[in-house]
Design a protein around this motif. Sequence first.
Motif, PDB file in Angstrom:
ATOM      1  N   SER A 218       1.056  -1.064   0.098  1.00 42.00           N
ATOM      2  CA  SER A 218       0.115   0.213  -0.030  1.00 42.00           C
ATOM      3  C   SER A 218       0.657   1.636  -0.226  1.00 42.00           C
ATOM      4  O   SER A 218       1.563   0.943   0.900  1.00 42.00           O
ATOM      5  N   GLU A 219       0.740   1.731  -0.766  1.00 46.70           N
ATOM      6  CA  GLU A 219       1.475   3.403  -0.446  1.00 46.70           C
ATOM      7  C   GLU A 219       0.361   5.008  -0.709  1.00 46.70           C
ATOM      8  O   GLU A 219      -0.829   4.614  -1.636  1.00 46.70           O
ATOM      9  N   GLY A 220       0.583   5.733  -0.559  1.00 47.57           N
ATOM     10  CA  GLY A 220      -0.399   6.850  -0.114  1.00 47.57           C
ATOM     11  C   GLY A 220       0.276   8.188  -0.033  1.00 47.57           C
ATOM     12  O   GLY A 220       1.415   8.044   0.295  1.00 47.57           O
ATOM     13  N   ILE A 221      -0.306   8.917  -0.199  1.00 45.31           N
ATOM     14  CA  ILE A 221      -0.033  10.358   0.155  1.00 45.31           C
ATOM     15  C   ILE A 221      -0.697  10.964   1.303  1.00 45.31           C
ATOM     16  O   ILE A 221      -2.137  11.111   0.622  1.00 45.31           O
ATOM     17  N   SER A 222      -0.034  11.315   2.090  1.00 50.56           N
ATOM     18  CA  SER A 222      -1.213  11.699   3.655  1.00 50.56           C
ATOM     19  C   SER A 222      -0.993  13.134   3.337  1.00 50.56           C
ATOM     20  O   SER A 222      -0.039  13.776   2.948  1.00 50.56           O
ATOM     21  N   THR A 223      -2.284  14.109   4.291  1.00 45.62           N
ATOM     22  CA  THR A 223      -1.911  15.355   3.839  1.00 45.62           C
ATOM     23  C   THR A 223      -1.652  16.127   5.333  1.00 45.62           C
ATOM     24  O   THR A 223      -3.634  15.689   6.193  1.00 45.62           O
ATOM     25  N   ARG A 224      -0.877  16.242   6.183  1.00 48.54           N
ATOM     26  CA  ARG A 224      -1.572  17.330   7.381  1.00 48.54           C
ATOM     27  C   ARG A 224      -2.434  18.404   7.087  1.00 48.54           C
ATOM     28  O   ARG A 224      -2.536  19.269   6.369  1.00 48.54           O
ATOM     29  N   MET A 225      -2.940  18.144   8.191  1.00 52.68           N
ATOM     30  CA  MET A 225      -4.232  19.028   8.471  1.00 52.68           C
ATOM     31  C   MET A 225      -3.498  20.998   9.310  1.00 52.68           C
ATOM     32  O   MET A 225      -4.085  21.383   8.497  1.00 52.68           O
ATOM     33  N   ASN A 226      -2.844  20.517   9.530  1.00 56.51           N
ATOM     34  CA  ASN A 226      -2.303  21.953  10.287  1.00 56.51           C
ATOM     35  C   ASN A 226      -2.324  22.756   9.014  1.00 56.51           C
ATOM     36  O   ASN A 226      -1.844  24.457   8.843  1.00 56.51           O
ATOM     37  N   ASP A 227      -0.676  22.356   7.896  1.00 58.44           N
ATOM     38  CA  ASP A 227       0.033  23.155   7.293  1.00 58.44           C
ATOM     39  C   ASP A 227      -0.176  22.512   5.516  1.00 58.44           C
ATOM     40  O   ASP A 227       0.859  23.005   4.946  1.00 58.44           O
ATOM     41  N   GLY A 228      -0.849  21.536   5.588  1.00 54.05           N
ATOM     42  CA  GLY A 228      -0.904  21.036   4.201  1.00 54.05           C
ATOM     43  C   GLY A 228       0.551  20.068   3.811  1.00 54.05           C
ATOM     44  O   GLY A 228       0.179  20.180   2.343  1.00 54.05           O
ATOM     45  N   LYS A 229       0.791  19.532   4.157  1.00 56.29           N
ATOM     46  CA  LYS A 229       2.484  19.630   4.019  1.00 56.29           C
ATOM     47  C   LYS A 229       1.981  17.769   3.181  1.00 56.29           C
ATOM     48  O   LYS A 229       1.493  17.460   4.096  1.00 56.29           O
ATOM     49  N   LYS A 230       2.444  17.960   1.899  1.00 56.64           N
ATOM     50  CA  LYS A 230       2.397  16.172   1.739  1.00 56.64           C
ATOM     51  C   LYS A 230       3.654  15.004   2.189  1.00 56.64           C
ATOM     52  O   LYS A 230       4.754  15.278   1.833  1.00 56.64           O
ATOM     53  N   THR A 231       2.946  14.009   2.308  1.00 60.34           N
ATOM     54  CA  THR A 231       3.480  13.231   2.720  1.00 60.34           C
ATOM     55  C   THR A 231       3.454  11.624   2.267  1.00 60.34           C
ATOM     56  O   THR A 231       2.336  11.334   2.329  1.00 60.34           O
ATOM     57  N   LYS A 232       4.815  10.862   1.714  1.00 57.50           N
ATOM     58  CA  LYS A 232       4.481   9.606   0.941  1.00 57.50           C
ATOM     59  C   LYS A 232       4.732   8.902   2.195  1.00 57.50           C
ATOM     60  O   LYS A 232       5.406   8.682   3.086  1.00 57.50           O
ATOM     61  N   ASN A 233       3.497   7.336   2.046  1.00 53.83           N
ATOM     62  CA  ASN A 233       3.830   6.258   2.346  1.00 53.83           C
ATOM     63  C   ASN A 233       3.444   5.148   1.883  1.00 53.83           C
ATOM     64  O   ASN A 233       2.974   5.431   0.986  1.00 53.83           O
ATOM     65  N   ARG A 234       4.735   3.890   3.346  1.00 58.22           N
ATOM     66  CA  ARG A 234       4.217   2.955   1.934  1.00 58.22           C
ATOM     67  C   ARG A 234       4.359   1.755   3.099  1.00 58.22           C
ATOM     68  O   ARG A 234       4.658   1.761   4.461  1.00 58.22           O
ATOM     69  N   CYS A 235       3.744   0.874   3.004  1.00 59.29           N
ATOM     70  CA  CYS A 235       3.156  -0.016   4.511  1.00 59.29           C
ATOM     71  C   CYS A 235       3.050  -1.708   3.008  1.00 59.29           C
ATOM     72  O   CYS A 235       2.692  -1.712   2.348  1.00 59.29           O
ATOM     73  N   VAL A 236       4.357  -2.547   3.255  1.00 57.81           N
ATOM     74  CA  VAL A 236       4.319  -3.804   3.313  1.00 57.81           C
ATOM     75  C   VAL A 236       3.525  -4.559   3.905  1.00 57.81           C
ATOM     76  O   VAL A 236       3.966  -5.494   4.878  1.00 57.81           O
ATOM     77  N   THR A 237       2.771  -5.436   3.416  1.00 63.64           N
ATOM     78  CA  THR A 237       2.432  -6.664   4.548  1.00 63.64           C
ATOM     79  C   THR A 237       2.863  -8.018   4.174  1.00 63.64           C
ATOM     80  O   THR A 237       2.303  -8.395   2.341  1.00 63.64           O
ATOM     81  N   GLU A 238       3.905  -8.519   4.435  1.00 63.80           N
ATOM     82  CA  GLU A 238       3.621 -10.392   3.772  1.00 63.80           C
ATOM     83  C   GLU A 238       3.123 -11.168   4.975  1.00 63.80           C
ATOM     84  O   GLU A 238       3.328 -10.754   6.390  1.00 63.80           O
ATOM     85  N   ILE A 239       2.671 -12.241   4.000  1.00 68.65           N
ATOM     86  CA  ILE A 239       1.896 -13.024   4.837  1.00 68.65           C
ATOM     87  C   ILE A 239       3.206 -14.863   4.465  1.00 68.65           C
ATOM     88  O   ILE A 239       3.510 -14.526   3.314  1.00 68.65           O
ATOM     89  N   VAL A 240       3.320 -15.477   5.131  1.00 73.15           N
ATOM     90  CA  VAL A 240       4.278 -16.631   5.037  1.00 73.15           C
ATOM     91  C   VAL A 240       2.892 -17.803   5.779  1.00 73.15           C
ATOM     92  O   VAL A 240       2.063 -17.693   6.379  1.00 73.15           O
ATOM     93  N   TYR A 241       2.898 -18.935   5.065  1.00 70.39           N
ATOM     94  CA  TYR A 241       2.347 -20.124   4.449  1.00 70.39           C
ATOM     95  C   TYR A 241       3.215 -21.017   5.189  1.00 70.39           C
ATOM     96  O   TYR A 241       3.981 -21.861   5.014  1.00 70.39           O
ATOM     97  N   ASP A 242       2.175 -22.515   5.798  1.00 73.62           N
ATOM     98  CA  ASP A 242       2.749 -23.211   5.620  1.00 73.62           C
ATOM     99  C   ASP A 242       2.279 -23.990   4.317  1.00 73.62           C
ATOM    100  O   ASP A 242       1.511 -23.876   3.890  1.00 73.62           O
ATOM    101  N   GLU A 243       3.697 -25.025   3.704  1.00 73.27           N
ATOM    102  CA  GLU A 243       3.483 -25.536   3.092  1.00 73.27           C
ATOM    103  C   GLU A 243       2.608 -27.354   2.052  1.00 73.27           C
ATOM    104  O   GLU A 243       1.822 -26.882   1.735  1.00 73.27           O
ATOM    105  N   GLU A 244       2.587 -27.271   4.086  1.00 66.93           N
ATOM    106  CA  GLU A 244       1.815 -28.896   4.110  1.00 66.93           C
ATOM    107  C   GLU A 244       0.553 -28.337   4.045  1.00 66.93           C
ATOM    108  O   GLU A 244      -0.779 -28.777   2.987  1.00 66.93           O
TER     109      GLU A 244
END
Length: 168
Positions: free
Chosen positions: A122-148
């Motif tokens: 997930s990637e996005g752009i957040s805007t701060r309410m007080n000054d309007g500054k834009k910040t890019k953010n990225r979140c990666v979620t990885e899931i590991v499964y049992d092979e059997e």
Amino acid sequence: IKSTRTSTYKAVLKDTAWTAGPIVAQIHFVRYDNQGRKVVENLLNPDGSAKNKLLYIYDNDGKIKEEITASVKQGGVTRVYQYDYDGEGRLNRKVTLDADRNVVGETVILRNENDKIVKRISEGISTRMNDGKKTKNRCVTEIVYDEETRRILGCQMASKYDISMGIH
């Protein structure tokens, strides 16, 4: 076209005198097309005035292609969500657009050879309410499964920002 109406009621304690004020928190109308798909949701204030509207646009396969959110308070379209699907009809991408249709977020889902979700980026752009500054953010979620057993063994979320509220 089929429509439904859902009302949410708030409990009001009463003696012998009536209590003034709204009984419902909001009124919810849903309109369906002739194929039974939701096409419009209207949220109204307790006095019946318009609050929000959601519009759903479908692709040729009957999947939601676009979801448009409009707000009376903000004077029109506030967000647009676009959805992409793989050849099997599974969601594999969601793009978030602002009112001017600028991309402000994107989520991509990756699957393994067993069709299990192994990564969500997930990637996005957040805007701060007080000054309007834009910040890019990225979140990666990885899931590991049992092979059997193909059961989930663990999940890892990574971001340079605090994501503790996103973990439940």
